[in-house]
Design an enzyme around this catalytic site. Sequence first.
Site, mmCIF file in Angstrom:
data_model
loop_
_atom_site.group_PDB
_atom_site.id
_atom_site.type_symbol
_atom_site.label_atom_id
_atom_site.label_comp_id
_atom_site.label_asym_id
_atom_site.label_seq_id
_atom_site.Cartn_x
_atom_site.Cartn_y
_atom_site.Cartn_z
ATOM 1 N N CYS A 1 0.834 -1.197 0.000
ATOM 2 C CA CYS A 1 0.000 0.000 0.000
ATOM 3 C C CYS A 1 0.871 1.251 0.000
ATOM 4 O O CYS A 1 0.606 2.207 -0.743
ATOM 5 C CB CYS A 1 -0.921 -0.006 1.218
ATOM 6 S SG CYS A 1 -2.113 1.360 1.252
ATOM 7 N N CYS B 1 -6.322 -4.143 6.790
ATOM 8 C CA CYS B 1 -7.470 -3.231 6.716
ATOM 9 C C CYS B 1 -8.627 -3.799 5.905
ATOM 10 O O CYS B 1 -9.788 -3.506 6.190
ATOM 11 C CB CYS B 1 -7.035 -1.874 6.169
ATOM 12 S SG CYS B 1 -6.526 -1.875 4.436
#
Length: 376
Positions: free
Chosen positions: A95, A193
Site C-alpha cells: 500500500c 485493513c
Amino acid sequence: MSGGVDSAVAAARAVEAGHDVVGVHLALSRMPGTLRTGSRGCCTIEDSMDAQRAANIIGIPYYVWDFSERFKQDVVDDFVSEYSAGRTPNPCMRCNERIKFAALLEKAIALGFDAVATGHYANIVTDAGGNKQLHRAAAWAKDQSYVLGVLNTEQINHSMFPLGATPSKAEVRAEAAERGFSVASKPDSHDICFIPDGDTRGWLAERVGAEKGTILERDGSVVGTHEGAHAFTVGQRRGLSLGVPSPDGRPRFVLEVRPKDNTVVVGPKEALDIAEIAGIKISWAGLDPVQSGIVTDPSDPFECEVQIRAHADPVPAVARVVMVGESAELVVTPHVPLNGVAPGQTAVIYVGTRVLGQCTIDRTVSAVPVPAAAAH
C-alpha cells in the site's frame, strides 16, 4: 488523512510550519463499512468523517479521493496472488509502495503539490551532499520506517513526516486533545485493513479455494493432511492436526508451504532458525551502497542490520548483491539466526538509523540441515 490521530496532528503541524496544506482521505473500498469494530480495519465512513472534522478544526480544504480500483489491483489482488504462490506478503508495504507514495504522490505532483505528508513515525535527513535519506523515528518503540522501506529516491524527495522527531505517541495524543481533535483517544488501527474481522484464513478460502493436501516432515514422510495450503504460514504451530506424533514428542511448526503440489512441510522449532536469506525486487531508499560510499563495487559485502517484520528487532548482518543471470539478489547473512522467516516477507536493510533499502524474501537457508533422507 486516514481519520486517525497521527495524520490529524501531522496535518496541523504542517500548517504551522508554513506549508499550504490540503487534507486528502483515500477511499480504498467500493463498499466501505459504516463503523469500525474497535481498532480493526480502517478506511470506513466513520474514518472519513473523523478526518473531515479534523480538517475543519485545522482550517484546511478536505477531499476524498477514490483509489479503490487501484488498491484492489495493487494490494488486495497481490495479497491473494502471493498467498496462492505460498508466500507471506505484507499488504501495508504494498500500500505504501503502490498507493500512498506512488498513485497518491503522482496525482499530487500532477496537481502542483510539492510533497505528500503522512502521520508515519520516520525521519528524512539531508546529507552533506544535499541528498535526502530515510531514517528511523526518534521513538524507536513507535518507529515505522520499516513499512516505508519500499520508498525510492524520488518518493523520499517528495515526502514529509511531521511526527518523526516526536518522542512518544502519548505526546501526539495529548497534542491532539489540546487542539480539540475528537480522534485524540481513538484506538490505533491494526491487522489487515481489508479483512476487518481478522479471519485471514476464511477470507482467503473464499478467494483461493480449499483443496486437501498432505503435511510432510522434512525427510519427506507424510505426517498428516490439511484442507488447503494457503491457510498456513511459516512458523505456525496451531491447527496442524497431525496424525503422526514426532519421535521426541515435541511440537512441530510449519517450515515451508509448497502451493505447486499443495503440501505443507513441518519440523522442529529450531529448524525455523534461518542462517541466510536471499531477496528479489531490490530497491534503495535514496543513494545505493556504491553511491553512498559504503562499498566500491555493487557485489562487495557490507555490515548492516536487517529487519524482517514491522515490530521485529533489527539483527546485525552482512549483505551483498549477487547477480543470478541478469537478475540481482540481495543476500543477507545475519550474525545470529533469524527466526520464522517466510518467503514473501520484506527484509529492510539499515545502516545505523538509516534505511538503506529493501527486498522481497525469495528463499531462505535453514540453520539446521535437512535430514539426508529428504534428498532421496
